[in-house]
Design an enzyme around this catalytic site. Structure first.
Site, PDB file in Angstrom:
ATOM      1  N   ARG A  71       2.967  34.749  -1.658  1.00  0.00           N
ATOM      2  CA  ARG A  71       3.798  33.590  -2.052  1.00  0.00           C
ATOM      3  C   ARG A  71       2.738  32.451  -2.230  1.00  0.00           C
ATOM      4  O   ARG A  71       1.677  32.446  -1.525  1.00  0.00           O
ATOM      5  CB  ARG A  71       4.788  33.195  -0.984  1.00  0.00           C
ATOM      6  CG  ARG A  71       6.010  34.096  -1.180  1.00  0.00           C
ATOM      7  CD  ARG A  71       7.071  33.629  -0.184  1.00  0.00           C
ATOM      8  NE  ARG A  71       6.692  33.881   1.277  1.00  0.00           N
ATOM      9  CZ  ARG A  71       6.143  32.938   2.160  1.00  0.00           C
ATOM     10  NH1 ARG A  71       6.134  31.844   1.965  1.00  0.00           N
ATOM     11  NH2 ARG A  71       5.726  33.617   3.323  1.00  0.00           N
ATOM     12  N   TYR A 199       3.917  38.667  -8.447  1.00  0.00           N
ATOM     13  CA  TYR A 199       4.224  39.143  -6.957  1.00  0.00           C
ATOM     14  C   TYR A 199       5.568  39.041  -6.258  1.00  0.00           C
ATOM     15  O   TYR A 199       6.163  37.861  -6.334  1.00  0.00           O
ATOM     16  CB  TYR A 199       3.059  38.343  -6.011  1.00  0.00           C
ATOM     17  CG  TYR A 199       3.286  38.682  -4.685  1.00  0.00           C
ATOM     18  CD1 TYR A 199       2.841  39.649  -3.941  1.00  0.00           C
ATOM     19  CD2 TYR A 199       4.118  37.597  -3.836  1.00  0.00           C
ATOM     20  CE1 TYR A 199       3.242  40.068  -2.600  1.00  0.00           C
ATOM     21  CE2 TYR A 199       4.301  37.946  -2.665  1.00  0.00           C
ATOM     22  CZ  TYR A 199       3.790  39.035  -1.881  1.00  0.00           C
ATOM     23  OH  TYR A 199       4.250  39.173  -0.575  1.00  0.00           O
ATOM     24  N   GLY A 200       5.915  39.812  -5.426  1.00  0.00           N
ATOM     25  CA  GLY A 200       7.219  39.926  -4.623  1.00  0.00           C
ATOM     26  C   GLY A 200       7.883  38.480  -4.337  1.00  0.00           C
ATOM     27  O   GLY A 200       9.044  38.255  -5.103  1.00  0.00           O
ATOM     28  N   LYS A 208      13.601  35.276  -1.174  1.00  0.00           N
ATOM     29  CA  LYS A 208      13.378  33.986  -0.819  1.00  0.00           C
ATOM     30  C   LYS A 208      13.953  32.742  -1.374  1.00  0.00           C
ATOM     31  O   LYS A 208      14.650  32.035  -0.996  1.00  0.00           O
ATOM     32  CB  LYS A 208      11.885  33.763  -0.395  1.00  0.00           C
ATOM     33  CG  LYS A 208      11.219  34.593   0.385  1.00  0.00           C
ATOM     34  CD  LYS A 208      11.881  34.807   1.759  1.00  0.00           C
ATOM     35  CE  LYS A 208      11.773  35.996   2.664  1.00  0.00           C
ATOM     36  NZ  LYS A 208      10.330  36.298   3.131  1.00  0.00           N
ATOM     37  N   HIS A 228      16.112  32.722   7.942  1.00  0.00           N
ATOM     38  CA  HIS A 228      14.948  33.852   8.043  1.00  0.00           C
ATOM     39  C   HIS A 228      15.047  34.832   9.259  1.00  0.00           C
ATOM     40  O   HIS A 228      14.125  34.642   9.949  1.00  0.00           O
ATOM     41  CB  HIS A 228      13.543  32.961   7.868  1.00  0.00           C
ATOM     42  CG  HIS A 228      12.475  33.952   7.349  1.00  0.00           C
ATOM     43  ND1 HIS A 228      11.527  33.430   7.399  1.00  0.00           N
ATOM     44  CD2 HIS A 228      12.354  35.149   6.554  1.00  0.00           C
ATOM     45  CE1 HIS A 228      10.434  34.424   7.091  1.00  0.00           C
ATOM     46  NE2 HIS A 228      10.948  35.356   6.384  1.00  0.00           N
ATOM     47  N   SER A 250       6.902  34.856   8.337  1.00  0.00           N
ATOM     48  CA  SER A 250       6.431  36.019   7.576  1.00  0.00           C
ATOM     49  C   SER A 250       5.315  36.646   8.252  1.00  0.00           C
ATOM     50  O   SER A 250       4.327  36.104   8.846  1.00  0.00           O
ATOM     51  CB  SER A 250       6.292  35.545   6.138  1.00  0.00           C
ATOM     52  OG  SER A 250       7.213  35.075   5.697  1.00  0.00           O
ATOM     53  N   CYS A 252       5.267  38.412  11.165  1.00  0.00           N
ATOM     54  CA  CYS A 252       4.909  38.240  12.568  1.00  0.00           C
ATOM     55  C   CYS A 252       5.878  39.152  13.119  1.00  0.00           C
ATOM     56  O   CYS A 252       6.079  39.189  14.530  1.00  0.00           O
ATOM     57  CB  CYS A 252       5.347  36.979  12.914  1.00  0.00           C
ATOM     58  SG  CYS A 252       4.077  35.448  12.551  1.00  0.00           S
ATOM     59  N   GLY A 253       6.260  40.438  12.613  1.00  0.00           N
ATOM     60  CA  GLY A 253       6.582  41.686  13.005  1.00  0.00           C
ATOM     61  C   GLY A 253       8.433  41.607  12.957  1.00  0.00           C
ATOM     62  O   GLY A 253       8.698  42.351  13.929  1.00  0.00           O
ATOM     63  N   ASP A 279      14.793  40.702   7.457  1.00  0.00           N
ATOM     64  CA  ASP A 279      14.312  39.583   6.926  1.00  0.00           C
ATOM     65  C   ASP A 279      15.245  38.428   6.776  1.00  0.00           C
ATOM     66  O   ASP A 279      14.792  37.040   6.917  1.00  0.00           O
ATOM     67  CB  ASP A 279      13.645  39.970   5.401  1.00  0.00           C
ATOM     68  CG  ASP A 279      12.642  38.755   5.010  1.00  0.00           C
ATOM     69  OD1 ASP A 279      11.907  38.128   5.893  1.00  0.00           O
ATOM     70  OD2 ASP A 279      12.341  38.368   3.863  1.00  0.00           O
ATOM     71  N   ARG A 378       2.270  45.580   0.316  1.00  0.00           N
ATOM     72  CA  ARG A 378       3.750  45.867   0.871  1.00  0.00           C
ATOM     73  C   ARG A 378       4.306  47.170   0.495  1.00  0.00           C
ATOM     74  O   ARG A 378       3.865  47.812  -0.614  1.00  0.00           O
ATOM     75  CB  ARG A 378       4.488  44.650   0.323  1.00  0.00           C
ATOM     76  CG  ARG A 378       4.132  43.150   0.621  1.00  0.00           C
ATOM     77  CD  ARG A 378       4.892  42.791   1.447  1.00  0.00           C
ATOM     78  NE  ARG A 378       4.577  41.300   2.066  1.00  0.00           N
ATOM     79  CZ  ARG A 378       5.280  40.643   2.904  1.00  0.00           C
ATOM     80  NH1 ARG A 378       6.495  41.153   3.312  1.00  0.00           N
ATOM     81  NH2 ARG A 378       4.787  39.594   3.586  1.00  0.00           N
TER      82      ARG A 378
HETATM   83  O1  SAT Z   1       6.771  37.675  -0.167  1.00  0.00           O
HETATM   84  S1  SAT Z   1       7.868  37.694   0.468  1.00  0.00           S
HETATM   85  O2  SAT Z   1       8.363  36.122   0.710  1.00  0.00           O
HETATM   86  O3  SAT Z   1       8.914  38.148  -0.350  1.00  0.00           O
HETATM   87  C1  SAT Z   1       7.788  37.929   2.071  1.00  0.00           C
HETATM   88  C2  SAT Z   1       7.294  37.133   2.921  1.00  0.00           C
HETATM   89  O4  SAT Z   1       6.681  36.293   2.712  1.00  0.00           O
HETATM   90  O5  SAT Z   1       8.132  37.255   4.100  1.00  0.00           O
HETATM   91 MN    MN Z   2      10.145  37.009   5.311  1.00  0.00          MN
END
Ligand code: SAT
Ligand code: MN
Length: 630
Positions: A71, A199-200, A208, A228, A250, A252-253, A279, A378
């Site tokens: 991100r 990217y994701g 998000k 979150h 993000s 952190c487990g 998430d 990922r």
């Molecule tokens: O890239 S994402 O925002 O979907 C994953 C994350 O950072 O929690």
């Molecule tokens: Mn996240």
């Protein structure tokens, strides 16, 4: 052919096409045949690499451009008419200027390409919690990921109906030019625009962008919360079930905690964990005055490095079918995937995440640039694959009642393993005070301690002070509020070793948390910062953890990580006061100022008292040794 008669949907698709000028428009109906054909097309073009059908059926590898791996917070904008409404922590752009800029960049960008129209639902289609979106994109990768992460297809258009509402999402890859990359949110127009990324988190607009940034804005106006947070359920030996939501930044487990496998001692007793989400949580007040939560997603976009049979068996199992891997390494011996931490032995023939042959001899654990898989690589895995997915996950009446809310960051010192807020507002204060070390999930330096209130710094779609006020306000509407806790799995000793084993052993902390939420709560110690467990109340049966060579975890170590050091907390309070007094100041609710004043008063240490060894200021510590995944 258009799959709807909804004029607003048709207009949005037409305006997008007029701007981007694709050769073709394809509506995604969600059928298996259509998805199969898109996968084949992506394999043909090289956008996806087909993995071993026998070992990883229906799984694919995708590589992003090297400039497009996370991100981009500094290119993410909240575009409200009034700059104040976006707040001082978000980047802001005037909506008219933002649209002009985006239009200029996107104009004609889909020439020679296909524009896909993805109708998707956040939440079970047709359920009370569900909200709908239409994303147009020129990326098959986005279509296929959205098809895993959300519920996609014709049924969504049927629910939107002839004149129903939806969130508009426009995504154009353009040239993936990092200098012209913009992720823009227009909460007043229910619109998201994303250009020059593939990217994701930047392009799967349901995640998000919608489910947190736009939804948090909607939640504030409509009286609910978009957070979150993971959601998990614990079944007790007597069959009772309790549910917990937990916010961590993000990487952190969250995925690990959401799917944890309890130590054998607990499973023997009959404890069980089930996953509802890893998430995002959408949370509302129920008629019974409790908070009820759903996971609006349909899959997991999890961090790959560090995931293995032992650290997160359930996540690994979830990736065994129908999964898209992004920026992991390719094991060419058997066309499977690999990442740091997957196996102890390094495979022999590996292509790294950039597509080049990888030389294991050059691998240096401490140097991330020598890794075969990108640190933010990922997997996009269907939630239905997860062995411990809850039966509540996919039901129409799909919300679960929360007994506890947990906040947690990555803190090497000061913050104890677990503590409990005195009440709702104190819990909100604890969430607002969260700080954590940065991770590879966002572009920029890693390991820098920064404020990340409620793990929402990058995701609150409006003014952070108003966001705190919304939390306080929600408290007045909840007759039976969940208890609020803070955890820290990441305390390190003077040599940088993690002092708590984490992973499955976090069950021991969860058990204490839920015992505090029962009708006959287990006892606790009242301290300057809240309630802390008595060491004997955390069950350490069969705990087998070696902090460092030859040093096994014992009760002394537990006591050490439960200790509240008032001097350090006085500094923490002072630092927090600086943060409050910074940009958010005027909109911080009085209730939180009051909690800060109480914390300061509680941490006053008599000047005359000589500092004990335990209270001596900490020496600078080397970086932690365990994987940064957890
Ligand atoms: O890239 S994402 O925002 O979907 C994953 C994350 O950072 O929690
Ligand atoms: Mn996240």
């Amino acid at each position: 052919m258009a799959l709807t008669k909804n004029k607003k949907v048709l207009d949005f698709v037409q305006e997008s096409a007029d701007l981007a000028q694709p050769d073709k428009i394809v509506w995604i109906d969600g059928s298996a045949d259509q998805i199969k054909a898109l996968k084949e097309e992506a394999v043909k073009s090289g956008e996806l690499i087909k993995l071993n059908e026998h070992l990883l059926p229906d799984c694919y590898l995708h590589r992003t451009k090297v400039n497009d791996v996370a991100r981009v917070e500094d290119r993410t904008f909240i575009c409200t008419k009034n700059k104040e409404d976006a707040g001082p922590i978000n980047y802001w752009m005037d909506p008219r200027e933002a649209k002009e800029l985006a239009n200029e960049i996107a104009r004609g960008s889909m020439k020679g390409r296909t524009m896909y129209v993805i109708p998707y639902s956040m939440g079970v289609v047709g359920s009370d919690f569900a909200k709908y979106g239409i994303e147009v994109t020129d990326s098959i990768y986005v279509v296929l990921n959205m098809n895993i992460m959300t519920r996609v297809g014709k049924s969504v258009l049927n629910k939107i109906g002839k004149d129903g509402d939806f969130i508009k999402g426009f995504h154009a890859k353009c040239n993936v030019d990092a200098e012209k990359r913009y992720i823009m949110h227009f909460p007043e127009d229910n619109l998201i625009i994303s250009v020059n990324s593939a990217y994701g988190g930047n392009v799967l607009l349901g995640k998000k962008c919608f489910a947190l940034r736009i939804a948090s804005w909607l939640g504030k106006n409509e009286g609910w919360m978009a957070e979150h947070m993971l959601i998990l359920g614990v079944t007790f030996p007597d069959g009772e079930k309790k549910y917990v939501a937990a916010a961590f930044p993000s990487a952190c487990g969250k995925t690990n905690l959401a799917m944890l496998i309890p130590p054998k001692h607990y499973t023997d007793l009959g404890y069980k964990i089930e996953t509802i989400g890893d998430d995002i949580a959408w949370i509302r007040v129920g008629e019974d005055g409790r908070l009820w939560a759903v996971n609006p997603e349909n899959g997991f976009f999890g961090v790959a490095p560090g995931t293995n049979e032992h650290s997160n068996y359930n996540a690994l199992q979830s990736t065994k079918r129908g999964t898209i891997f992004t920026n992991v390494a390719l094991n060419t011996d058997d066309m499977t995937v690999w990442w740091e931490g997957l196996t102890k032995e390094l495979p022999e023939h590996v292509i790294d995440w950039t597509g080049k042959p990888w030389n294991p001899a050059k691998f240096d654990k401490k140097d991330k640039s020598t890794c075969a898989a990108h640190p933010n690589s990922r997997f996009t895995a269907p939630a239905g694959n997860c062995p411990c997915i809850s039966d509540k996950f996919n039901s129409e009446k799909d919300a679960v009642p929360l007994s506890a809310i947990i906040f947690g960051g990555r803190r090497a010192s000061t913050t104890p393993l677990v503590y409990e807020a005195r009440d709702w507002n104190h819990g909100v204060f604890i969430g607002s005070a969260m700080s954590s070390e940065t991770t590879a999930a966002a572009a920029g330096a890693v390991g820098v301690l920064r404020h990340d209130p409620m793990a929402m710094k990058p995701f609150a779609g409006y003014h952070m002070g108003d966001y705190f006020a919304h939390w306080v306000d929600m408290g007045t509407k909840i007759k039976n509020p969940p208890k609020i806790f803070n955890v820290n799995w990441f305390r390190t000793d003077k040599d940088g070793n993690f002092m708590w084993p984490g992973f499955g052993d976090n069950m021991r902390v969860l058990e204490w948390i839920l015992k505090r939420c029962s009708d006959t709560p287990v006892d606790a110690e009242e301290t300057a910062i809240g309630y802390v467990p008595k060491a004997e109340d955390i069950d350490l049966t069969d705990l087998d953890y070696e902090i460092c060579a030859g040093k096994k975890f014992g009760v002394d170590d537990l006591t050490a990580i439960l200790t509240v050091d008032k001097e350090k907390w006085a500094k923490e309070a002072e630092e927090l006061e600086g943060y409050y007094n910074g940009t958010i100041k005027d909109r911080i609710p009085q209730e939180l100022w009051d909690c800060l004043a109480t914390l300061k008063a509680n941490c006053k240490v008599e000047k005359k008292t000589p500092a004990t060894a335990a209270e001596a200021p900490a020496k600078p510590k080397p970086a932690a040794k365990k994987t940064d995944k957890e």
